[in-house]
Design a protein around this motif. Structure first.
Motif, mmCIF file in Angstrom:
data_model
loop_
_atom_site.group_PDB
_atom_site.id
_atom_site.type_symbol
_atom_site.label_atom_id
_atom_site.label_comp_id
_atom_site.label_asym_id
_atom_site.label_seq_id
_atom_site.Cartn_x
_atom_site.Cartn_y
_atom_site.Cartn_z
ATOM 1 N N LEU A 115 0.830 -1.203 0.000
ATOM 2 C CA LEU A 115 0.000 0.000 0.000
ATOM 3 C C LEU A 115 0.863 1.252 0.000
ATOM 4 O O LEU A 115 0.548 2.234 -0.693
ATOM 5 C CB LEU A 115 -0.914 -0.010 1.220
ATOM 6 N N ALA A 116 1.965 1.226 0.739
ATOM 7 C CA ALA A 116 2.868 2.380 0.751
ATOM 8 C C ALA A 116 3.483 2.618 -0.620
ATOM 9 O O ALA A 116 3.585 3.764 -1.074
ATOM 10 C CB ALA A 116 3.968 2.160 1.800
ATOM 11 N N VAL A 121 3.880 5.900 -5.508
ATOM 12 C CA VAL A 121 3.968 5.918 -6.968
ATOM 13 C C VAL A 121 2.848 6.746 -7.588
ATOM 14 O O VAL A 121 3.074 7.522 -8.526
ATOM 15 C CB VAL A 121 3.953 4.479 -7.519
ATOM 16 N N HIS A 122 1.627 6.615 -7.060
ATOM 17 C CA HIS A 122 0.466 7.200 -7.731
ATOM 18 C C HIS A 122 -0.050 8.488 -7.107
ATOM 19 O O HIS A 122 -0.713 9.274 -7.791
ATOM 20 C CB HIS A 122 -0.680 6.176 -7.768
ATOM 21 N N ARG A 123 0.231 8.725 -5.824
ATOM 22 C CA ARG A 123 -0.441 9.837 -5.170
ATOM 23 C C ARG A 123 0.465 10.934 -4.654
ATOM 24 O O ARG A 123 -0.001 12.046 -4.465
ATOM 25 C CB ARG A 123 -1.291 9.310 -3.997
ATOM 26 N N ILE A 124 1.690 10.630 -4.378
ATOM 27 C CA ILE A 124 2.543 11.628 -3.741
ATOM 28 C C ILE A 124 3.220 12.473 -4.799
ATOM 29 O O ILE A 124 4.028 11.979 -5.592
ATOM 30 C CB ILE A 124 3.599 10.961 -2.839
ATOM 31 N N ARG A 125 2.899 13.747 -4.825
ATOM 32 C CA ARG A 125 3.521 14.725 -5.722
ATOM 33 C C ARG A 125 3.730 16.015 -4.943
ATOM 34 O O ARG A 125 2.874 16.392 -4.153
ATOM 35 C CB ARG A 125 2.631 15.001 -6.951
ATOM 36 N N PRO A 126 4.819 16.723 -5.157
ATOM 37 C CA PRO A 126 5.959 16.330 -5.996
ATOM 38 C C PRO A 126 6.840 15.302 -5.305
ATOM 39 O O PRO A 126 6.707 15.071 -4.099
ATOM 40 C CB PRO A 126 6.715 17.649 -6.181
ATOM 41 N N ARG A 127 7.738 14.673 -6.046
ATOM 42 C CA ARG A 127 8.639 13.650 -5.499
ATOM 43 C C ARG A 127 9.808 14.332 -4.789
ATOM 44 O O ARG A 127 10.820 14.662 -5.383
ATOM 45 C CB ARG A 127 9.161 12.764 -6.627
ATOM 46 N N PRO A 129 12.907 14.505 -1.843
ATOM 47 C CA PRO A 129 13.935 13.518 -1.461
ATOM 48 C C PRO A 129 13.443 12.516 -0.433
ATOM 49 O O PRO A 129 13.711 11.310 -0.558
ATOM 50 C CB PRO A 129 15.058 14.400 -0.900
ATOM 51 N N ALA A 130 12.711 12.985 0.595
ATOM 52 C CA ALA A 130 12.231 12.061 1.614
ATOM 53 C C ALA A 130 11.302 11.014 1.023
ATOM 54 O O ALA A 130 11.326 9.840 1.428
ATOM 55 C CB ALA A 130 11.528 12.829 2.729
ATOM 56 N N VAL A 131 10.467 11.406 0.068
ATOM 57 C CA VAL A 131 9.546 10.466 -0.564
ATOM 58 C C VAL A 131 10.315 9.413 -1.353
ATOM 59 O O VAL A 131 9.978 8.223 -1.332
ATOM 60 C CB VAL A 131 8.564 11.224 -1.481
ATOM 61 N N ILE A 132 11.369 9.818 -2.044
ATOM 62 C CA ILE A 132 12.167 8.875 -2.834
ATOM 63 C C ILE A 132 12.854 7.859 -1.922
ATOM 64 O O ILE A 132 12.872 6.649 -2.212
ATOM 65 C CB ILE A 132 13.196 9.644 -3.681
ATOM 66 N N TYR A 133 13.417 8.329 -0.822
ATOM 67 C CA TYR A 133 14.062 7.408 0.114
ATOM 68 C C TYR A 133 13.060 6.414 0.686
ATOM 69 O O TYR A 133 13.333 5.213 0.783
ATOM 70 C CB TYR A 133 14.724 8.186 1.248
ATOM 71 N N MET A 134 11.881 6.915 1.067
ATOM 72 C CA MET A 134 10.904 6.038 1.694
ATOM 73 C C MET A 134 10.260 5.097 0.687
ATOM 74 O O MET A 134 9.866 3.980 1.037
ATOM 75 C CB MET A 134 9.857 6.870 2.427
ATOM 76 N N LEU A 135 10.137 5.503 -0.573
ATOM 77 C CA LEU A 135 9.661 4.590 -1.608
ATOM 78 C C LEU A 135 10.614 3.411 -1.768
ATOM 79 O O LEU A 135 10.187 2.250 -1.866
ATOM 80 C CB LEU A 135 9.514 5.341 -2.939
ATOM 81 N N ASN A 136 11.902 3.681 -1.781
ATOM 82 C CA ASN A 136 12.888 2.606 -1.899
ATOM 83 C C ASN A 136 12.912 1.724 -0.651
ATOM 84 O O ASN A 136 13.082 0.505 -0.749
ATOM 85 C CB ASN A 136 14.273 3.197 -2.153
#
Length: 420
Positions: A115-116, A121-127, A129-136
């Motif tokens: 779910l995360a 991928v679909h809802r969090i904008r803009p990407r 740095p924190a979002v990129i780290y947590m996506l990985n």
């Protein structure tokens, strides 16, 4: 759960006593074994000597040589382990408790991290740095959870691997890769938050989405490179006494004392103890900065400090016992000690897998705004266009600052500098 885990670790270590049989045939160390030559029939040792009678007749010499080769053909290499290792491999801890914990981790962690990933991928904008780290980090935890069914089946089946040598190497390497990639990414998140809180203005040029993507790619490559020796070396061994094929849990003592004796301590130092130093320093500095900050809402400040301490404690509790015991384990190997340290290591790895369940709760779902997006996603509401927020009213009133979910996780959405 954590007090129970430490109690089990202490109990496992306290009950680890060395057992041996037949002198050098059994080695009372970690789950190690030595290959010995055995036969199911009696062997005439006199024909195995090289002291042939030079004065004997030609026919007698030929018969003796034939008999000598026949005896050698009946010899077989058999892996022999200690009685302590046998008891552990057949005991309830390895065949019941560990796989049961893995089942719970799988059931909880896979949906949370999946779910995360969908949210990022679909809802969090803009990407940011924190979002990129947590996506990985969510991807690493998700892949780790998807590997658990192999571990579960292996342990429930009496530590008998039935999927072949190649799959054992792949699963073992991927298991360690995703576990330690999570450690590296947690370190990256701590550094990113340290820069955002302690050096909010000076770090603006460093904390860019491009930099975060490059750092994450480097962490994945480093993790993959670190497990190449596990992928290329044999991990399955057949124990004829138990009738099982182990996967990574039992190794030839010569391999342990030569190859893994240096590989795993170096591996653990690079992939845990160095990140531990960086993560601890960063979160200590963050706590100091928050304590010194002059915030009007003191409850938010206190909550941010508490959550920071909780994140650090979870990181230490989940990963420190595993790696400390691993280091002790290989020190014991070099001094011919007992099998108890590896038993404690397997148990600590099992308990450490709980981080896959805790990471989503601490990093992703702590923010109230993100909780609203999760609720909207579960209600199957239409996906918002890229760069927009779910709440159109707040978009009209507050502009671009409200178009992104403030995924500061550790601070529960209260300290916005963490995702600046």
């Amino acid at each position: 759960m954590f007090p129970l885990a430490f109690a089990l670790l202490v109990l496992s270590l306290s009950q680890s006593s060395a057992h041996s049989e037949n002198g050098s045939l059994l080695l009372p160390r970690t789950l190690s074994g030595r290959f010995v030559l055995v036969t199911d029939e009696p062997i005439d040792l006199s024909v195995l000597s090289d002291d042939d009678d030079d004065n004997g007749s030609g026919s007698e010499t030929d018969q003796k040589l034939f008999k000598k080769h026949d005896q050698h053909d009946r010899l077989q290499r058999r892996l022999v382990v200690s009685e302590e290792a046998k008891e552990f491999l057949q005991g309830h801890l390895a065949t019941t408790f560990i796989p049961t914990v893995y089942v719970l981790v799988f059931i909880i962690s896979v949906p949370l991290n999946l779910l995360a990933v969908v949210m990022f991928v679909h809802r969090i904008r803009p990407r940011k740095p924190a979002v990129i780290y947590m996506l990985n980090l969510a991807c690493a935890d998700l892949l780790f959870g998807l590997l658990l069914p192999f571990k579960i089946a292996y342990h429930y089946n009496g530590n008998n691997w039935i999927y072949g040598s190649f799959m054992c190497r792949v699963v073992t390497a991927a298991f360690h890769c995703n576990m330690y990639c999570s450690v590296l990414l947690v370190m990256c998140i701590s550094v990113d938050r340290f820069l955002a809180v302690v050096y909010p203005m000076n770090s603006l040029t460093w904390r860019s989405p491009h930099t975060a993507a490059v750092v994450c790619a480097a962490m994945w490559l480093l993790s993959l490179g670190g497990v190449c020796p596990l992928l290329t070396s044999e991990q399955t061994l057949y124990l004829s006494d138990l009738g099982i094929t182990t996967c990574h849990d039992v190794q030839d003592v010569e391999t342990l004392q030569s190859y893994y004796l240096y590989f795993f301590p170096i591996y653990s130092s690079v992939f845990f103890f160095v990140p531990l130093v960086f993560t601890t320093v960063c979160y200590v500095r963050i706590v100091q900065a928050l304590a010194a900050a002059n915030l009007e809402n003191r409850s938010k400040k206190t909550r941010a400090i508490v959550m920071t301490v909780v994140v650090l404690l979870v990181f230490v509790v989940c990963f420190a016992p595993t790696n400390i015991i691993l280091m002790i384990h290989y020190v014991q190997i070099s001094h011919a000690s007992s099998d108890g340290s590896y038993q404690a290591y397997l148990l600590s790895v099992c308990i450490g897998s709980l981080s896959c369940c805790l990471d989503p709760l601490l990093y992703y779902y702590g923010s109230s705004q993100c909780q609203k997006q999760v609720a909207a996603l579960l209600r199957c509401s239409p996906l918002a266009p890229a760069g927009s927020s779910m709440d159109t009213r707040s978009t009209r009133t507050s502009g671009s600052s409200s178009r992104s979910c403030k995924m500061e996780g550790v601070y529960s959405g209260q300290y916005n500098k963490l995702v600046a």
